[in-house]
Design a protein around this motif. Structure first.
Motif, PDB file in Angstrom:
ATOM      1  N   LEU A  88       7.596  -1.072  -2.762  1.00  0.00           N
ATOM      2  CA  LEU A  88       7.227  -1.754  -4.004  1.00  0.00           C
ATOM      3  C   LEU A  88       8.318  -1.690  -5.054  1.00  0.00           C
ATOM      4  O   LEU A  88       8.280  -2.411  -6.038  1.00  0.00           O
TER       5      LEU A  88
ATOM      6  N   VAL B 285      -3.124  -0.174   1.296  1.00  0.00           N
ATOM      7  CA  VAL B 285      -3.585  -1.417   0.681  1.00  0.00           C
ATOM      8  C   VAL B 285      -4.555  -1.100  -0.461  1.00  0.00           C
ATOM      9  O   VAL B 285      -4.539  -1.756  -1.505  1.00  0.00           O
ATOM     10  N   ALA B 286      -5.372  -0.046  -0.277  1.00  0.00           N
ATOM     11  CA  ALA B 286      -6.317   0.336  -1.321  1.00  0.00           C
ATOM     12  C   ALA B 286      -5.582   0.733  -2.601  1.00  0.00           C
ATOM     13  O   ALA B 286      -6.104   0.581  -3.692  1.00  0.00           O
ATOM     14  N   ARG B 287      -4.371   1.240  -2.465  1.00  0.00           N
ATOM     15  CA  ARG B 287      -3.622   1.707  -3.637  1.00  0.00           C
ATOM     16  C   ARG B 287      -2.677   0.654  -4.201  1.00  0.00           C
ATOM     17  O   ARG B 287      -2.531   0.520  -5.406  1.00  0.00           O
ATOM     18  N   TYR B 288      -2.011  -0.053  -3.305  1.00  0.00           N
ATOM     19  CA  TYR B 288      -0.962  -0.966  -3.763  1.00  0.00           C
ATOM     20  C   TYR B 288      -1.307  -2.444  -3.570  1.00  0.00           C
ATOM     21  O   TYR B 288      -0.532  -3.300  -3.960  1.00  0.00           O
ATOM     22  N   GLY B 289      -2.441  -2.710  -2.927  1.00  0.00           N
ATOM     23  CA  GLY B 289      -2.835  -4.105  -2.737  1.00  0.00           C
ATOM     24  C   GLY B 289      -2.157  -4.729  -1.529  1.00  0.00           C
ATOM     25  O   GLY B 289      -1.330  -4.103  -0.863  1.00  0.00           O
TER      26      GLY B 289
ATOM     27  N   PHE C 118       0.087  -6.704  -1.373  1.00  0.00           N
ATOM     28  CA  PHE C 118       1.523  -6.860  -1.541  1.00  0.00           C
ATOM     29  C   PHE C 118       2.310  -5.849  -0.709  1.00  0.00           C
ATOM     30  O   PHE C 118       3.448  -6.078  -0.339  1.00  0.00           O
TER      31      PHE C 118
END
Lengths: 174, 171
Positions: B50, B90-94, B96
């Motif tokens: 990210l 995915v739960a934390r950063y989506g 993306f």
């Protein structure tokens, strides 16, 4: 004349898209955590390392979680804004001191002023990962039930405070 | 002799870089378990860093990427499946964080866009070719109606050119 119309239309559309794209900040990734419960933590307090505070201790109030570090350049930029906000006494700001040396962090607060009710020490950055932190500073607005309502990636500006944070705080408190 | 020299040089190079290892932030024990490491690298290559958004976690040397690779490692060792670990991120950063975006209503344009453009391009090409063929056919028909494919003026000009003396042609 007519034969130029189609290429011109395509050009206008492409320029429109590119112009719109210029205004977007690719670093702002929408957080999946908005509307979800703030991830739990239990961390030592920067100023009193013997004491730990957990997210349940903070329930029942609307509060801001600001992720900062003494090594973070943009944090210096946003710091006066937070100091100003803390003077208004509308919303408590809790700091999350992210991947920092506590001595440096304390010295930093002494130098620039301390807008935080308290700062919690996330030395390894594990809580940061739980909160999806990827670009310090980041700021979360958490409601009375411990649900994340808003996230700002990058420095908080006076505009952010005026247009986003304060109205939301008012709404959540009301 | 040459291989002995190469081995000595390699040993020297290793010795020279040894202090560097001490500074690296990657946890050292991982190399001991190649199976875990292979899974870490596989997962890291499908996840996005990210911080430097156009790199995978495997490629990036950003601090967060190192932390997240360590996180992958720890979770693999804890016996979690690849799908569980990806869900965790995915739960934390989506979405993306996924290098390959999932097909969803919000990403339909992303996935279908190139094909829509391709079809539109082919359609445009077909239409242009058909129009051109029609124009040509119409012209041929017109000429045929006049009893010739070349009009009188052109014919006269061609004749004049052909009748020119050879000397003029060379100049």
């Amino acid at each position: 004349m007519k034969k130029y119309f189609l290429p011109l239309a395509v050009l206008v559309v492409v320029v429109g898209f590119l112009g719109f794209g210029l205004k977007l900040d690719p670093r702002e990734v929408p957080s999946p955590l908005i509307g979800k419960a703030a991830p739990p933590f239990s961390l030592p307090v920067l100023q009193e390392p013997a004491k730990t505070v957990s997210n349940t201790d903070l329930k029942g109030q609307v509060w801001l979680l600001n992720v900062w570090a003494s090594w973070c350049v943009s944090c210096r930029e946003e710091h006066p804004v937070l100091v100003e906000l803390s003077k208004q006494n509308v919303v408590p700001i809790i700091g999350l001191n992210y991947k920092d040396q506590s001595d440096d962090a304390r010295a930093w607060l002494k130098q620039f002023g301390n807008p935080y009710v308290m700062s919690l020490v996330d030395a390894k950055g594990n809580i940061g990962i739980d909160y999806g932190v990827y670009g310090v500073p980041e700021t979360y607005l958490i409601d009375r039930d411990g649900v994340i309502r808003y996230k700002k990636i990058g420095p908080v500006t006076p505009d952010t405070v005026r247009e986003k944070i304060l109205p939301l705080v008012k709404q959540l408190k009301g | 002799m040459r291989s002995a020299l190469a081995a000595a040089l390699a040993a020297l190079a290793l010795a020279a870089t040894a202090p560097l290892h001490a500074q690296m932030r990657e946890a050292p024990p991982l190399a001991k378990d190649p199976a875990v490491e292979a899974r870490v690298m596989h997962l890291a290559s499908v996840l996005r860093c990210l911080v430097c958004q156009n790199q995978t976690l495997a490629d990036s040397n950003a601090e967060l990427a190192v932390d997240l690779r360590n996180q992958l490692r720890a979770q693999i060792k804890a016996g979690r499946s690849d799908a569980q670990i990806i869900d965790y991120l995915v739960a934390r950063y989506g979405d993306f964080v996924l290098y390959r975006p999932p097909v969803k209503t919000t990403t339909v344009l992303l996935w279908a866009g190139p094909f829509v453009l391709l079809v539109a391009g082919l359609l445009g090409l077909a239409l242009t070719l058909r129009r051109r063929a029609r124009v040509q056919a119409a012209q041929t028909a017109q000429n045929a109606a006049h009893g010739s494919t070349v009009d009188a003026a052109s014919r006269a000009r061609a004749k004049a050119l052909l009748d020119e003396p050879d000397g003029a042609k060379g100049a």
